[in-house]
Design a protein around this motif. Structure first.
Motif, PDB file in Angstrom:
ATOM      1  N   PRO A   1       8.140 -15.171   3.866  1.00 54.48           N
ATOM      2  CA  PRO A   1       7.102 -15.060   5.454  1.00 54.48           C
ATOM      3  C   PRO A   1       8.081 -15.258   6.704  1.00 54.48           C
ATOM      4  O   PRO A   1       7.559 -14.839   7.540  1.00 54.48           O
ATOM      5  CB  PRO A   1       6.704 -16.209   5.423  1.00 54.48           C
TER       6      PRO A   1
ATOM      7  N   GLY B   1       0.572 -13.434   8.416  1.00 54.46           N
ATOM      8  CA  GLY B   1       2.417 -13.310   8.396  1.00 54.46           C
ATOM      9  C   GLY B   1       2.648 -14.738   8.016  1.00 54.46           C
ATOM     10  O   GLY B   1       3.814 -15.241   7.707  1.00 54.46           O
TER      11      GLY B   1
ATOM     12  N   ASN C   1      11.180 -10.361   8.729  1.00 51.84           N
ATOM     13  CA  ASN C   1      10.854  -8.969   9.527  1.00 51.84           C
ATOM     14  C   ASN C   1      11.380  -7.812   9.411  1.00 51.84           C
ATOM     15  O   ASN C   1      12.514  -7.944   9.252  1.00 51.84           O
ATOM     16  CB  ASN C   1       9.908  -9.582  10.930  1.00 51.84           C
TER      17      ASN C   1
ATOM     18  N   ARG D   1       2.809  -8.756   9.409  1.00 53.70           N
ATOM     19  CA  ARG D   1       4.038 -10.487   9.837  1.00 53.70           C
ATOM     20  C   ARG D   1       4.173 -11.045  11.099  1.00 53.70           C
ATOM     21  O   ARG D   1       3.811 -10.234  11.795  1.00 53.70           O
ATOM     22  CB  ARG D   1       5.175 -10.080   9.267  1.00 53.70           C
TER      23      ARG D   1
ATOM     24  N   THR E   1       8.005  -4.224   9.589  1.00 52.07           N
ATOM     25  CA  THR E   1       7.667  -4.603   8.234  1.00 52.07           C
ATOM     26  C   THR E   1       9.135  -5.280   7.540  1.00 52.07           C
ATOM     27  O   THR E   1       9.948  -4.848   7.723  1.00 52.07           O
ATOM     28  CB  THR E   1       6.738  -3.874   7.236  1.00 52.07           C
TER      29      THR E   1
END
Length: 590
Positions: A159, A275, A162, A104, A153
């Protein structure tokens, strides 16, 4: 918002900018300060509070401010983590912490910050050199004997997200009170610019930064290989696989190859980590459309099995050819895959002499595994939602009662087999489902046939969901209001079914509707309401722990009469699910 209030907010934002070590997020916040009035709402949300550090660690939208995921938040969180580890483990500075990251946006940068801050506290970081699946990170913690592990993660989130996932020395996610204790320390952390860090080269020279080699991967693959129950079966099945732009492709293909499944084709557009997730609206194999490219490839390849991992490869979706299904492939639910895995593990190898076996499932998963376990004399329990609870309870029962953990699952496509990984593992699940399909093919049956046989023996368990997304602070308040309403004024019926009892897991009570009697329950407190209905149906309601939504799970059991067409029972079960879902949406006012 009044001028005075906005002036206070601007002062808070400027102070954050001054302390932020990341020029990108500093510039982002400054542009919002300089923008016209519409930017006030965005700024207010970014500074409405701080990302909550809980048993899932941290997870949020990437951006500047305390209510976003950014380097400043990661630095201060890791400062607190290091301080806490030093109080809990006298040998923390010898055993160290595993640090891993996925593909990501900002994952690598956040992982480097974690290692740097730990080094400043003399805690070695065992760092993977490149992106890895979450199950490998969890495995590494236990395999290396580290005191903790940090996996950067956001799993299957959109998208723009995180996260910071924390594992304890057991290789399982943290549970209370560890999260509360670390959260308290975060409030004592210095401004991000003042958090001490050690550059990578210096940390390596001082033996505080260790790059992990391929031996970890090798040990994990050997452990997965050892799960095999039947070496035979039809191993030439054609398999299509997608990691959904995540990090699972290489390790999944290696694991399948070592299990002698060699006819594997990956979706080329989604094979490499990215990512941005350019080919999917939402990188979650549960979401409609996420597997369209996989199905298109499967039709061309005439695939016997289709697999999709989420971006960090801890979840797994499974599909098989079915002419009656849209697009020619039937995608199983997490409950169906969980039942297939659990039943296979319990029935295809007898227990060792004196072995006390157990299987676990999350509360919101289908009760069917419990029915199978009861019939086989296997201990079964339901835990709170989240694999941290499955792993935690498994270890408790292993240590206190001498049980052998066989399998655990949650309906959201998460499965774990034995004690290799104390968390969801979408890689070992790929291999075992492939084995089951191969063994069944040799016996002249499919995975779908097996599910029908189980339903005819134990009853047709069907599940559905009502999920409603509400983003931002306003959305979070709306979700809280729904939960308050269900607690304070629960319904007495849902559709044609009576509410038999109301379970409030936060309060630790079950109240019988007929006489108002209340009994206590043993589960840890959690923001969950269970409506137990007539006909052995139930509705479970909870806010998601990782997404801005309220989740409502509906379970029904439909008996099948001897000789009855399976499709007739399926239609009855679906009609009941649809009726309950429609009625419950009306109860919530959605």
């Amino acid at each position: 918002m009044s001028t005075t209030t906005f002036e206070d907010l601007k002062a808070t934002v400027r102070a954050w900018i001054e302390a932020d070590p990341d020029p990108q997020t500093r510039a982002e916040l400054q542009s919002l300060l300089d923008a016209p009035d519409p930017a006030r709402t965005d700024l207010a949300d970014r500074f409405a509070g701080s990302l909550e550090f809980g048993t899932a660690g941290l997870r949020g939208v990437i951006g500047g401010g305390p209510n976003r995921m950014n380097r400043a938040v990661v630095l201060r969180t890791t400062w607190a983590l290091g301080k806490y580890l030093l109080t809990q483990f006298p040998d923390a500075q010898e055993r160290g912490v595993v640090v891993a990251f996925d593909g990501r946006t900002m994952s690598r940068e956040f992982a480097e910050d974690v290692a740097s801050v730990l080094a400043a506290q003399q805690i070695p970081a065992h760092v993977f050199p490149d992106v890895v699946p979450t199950p490998l990170a969890a495995f590494a913690v236990k395999h290396l004997g580290a005191v903790a592990g940090v996996m950067i993660t956001a799993s299957h989130n959109p998208p723009e997200y995180n996260g910071y996932k924390l594992y304890w020395r057991t290789g399982s996610q943290i549970v209370p009170p560890v999260d509360v204790d670390i959260a308290a320390l975060i409030t004592q952390a210095p401004p991000a610019r003042e958090v001490a860090g050690v550059p990578r080269a210096e940390a390596a020279a001082r033996a505080l930064f260790h790059l992990l080699d391929a031996s970890i991967e090798r040990a994990y693959l050997d452990a997965v290989r050892a799960l095999e129950l039947h070496p035979g079966g039809k191993r030439d099945l054609r398999i299509v696989y997608t990691p959904l732009h995540g990090v699972g492709d290489r390790l999944v293909r290696m694991a399948l190859d070592e299990a002698r499944f060699t006819r594997v084709t990956s979706v080329p557009e989604q094979r490499e980590p990215d990512g941005r997730f350019p080919t999917v609206a939402f990188p979650n194999p549960e979401e409609k459309g996420s597997m369209d490219l996989a199905y298109a490839l499967a039709r061309r390849e005439k695939a016997d099995l289709v697999f999709a991992n989420d971006p960090d490869a801890d979840r797994l979706a499974v599909a098989i050819p079915d002419p009656a299904a849209p697009g020619g492939y039937l995608q199983f639910t997490g409950n169906q895959v969980g039942v297939l895995l659990g039943h296979y593990l319990l029935t295809e190898r007898p227990p060792a002499a004196g072995e006390k076996r157990m299987v676990l499932a999350s509360l919101v998963s289908s009760p069917m595994l419990g029915a199978i376990a009861l019939a086989l004399g296997v201990h079964y329990e339901e835990t709170l939602t989240g694999f941290k609870w499955i792993a935690h309870r498994a270890m408790q029962l292993e240590n206190s009662e001498g049980y052998t953990f066989i399998f655990g699952y949650e309906e959201a496509l998460g499965y774990t087999i034995r004690d290799i990984v104390r968390d969801k593992d979408g890689i070992s699940a790929v291999v075992l489902i492939s084995e089951i399909a191969a063994v069944l093919a040799e016996r002249g049956r499919t995975l779908k046939d097996e599910l029908e046989l189980l339903a005819r023996k134990y009853g047709l368990y069907a599940s559905g969901q009502v999920n409603v997304t509400r983003k931002g602070a306003k959305g979070a308040e709306e979700i809280r209001s729904w939960m308050r309403r269900l607690r304070e004024n629960p319904p007495t019926e849902v559709g044609s079914l009576k509410v038999i009892s109301v379970v409030d897991i936060e309060a630790g009570t079950r109240r019988l509707v007929a006489d108002g009697k209340t009994e206590t329950i043993a589960l840890p407190p959690s923001d969950v309401i269970v409506l137990e209905l007539s006909g052995r149906a139930r509705i479970i309601v909870r806010p998601s722990g990782t997404e801005p939504k309220i989740k409502c799970y509906i379970d029904v059991r439909e008996p099948i009469t001897e000789g009855e067409p399976f499709t007739a029972a399926e239609r009855r079960a679906q009609a009941t699910l649809d009726s309950l879902a429609e009625s419950f949406r009306a109860i919530l006012g959605i």
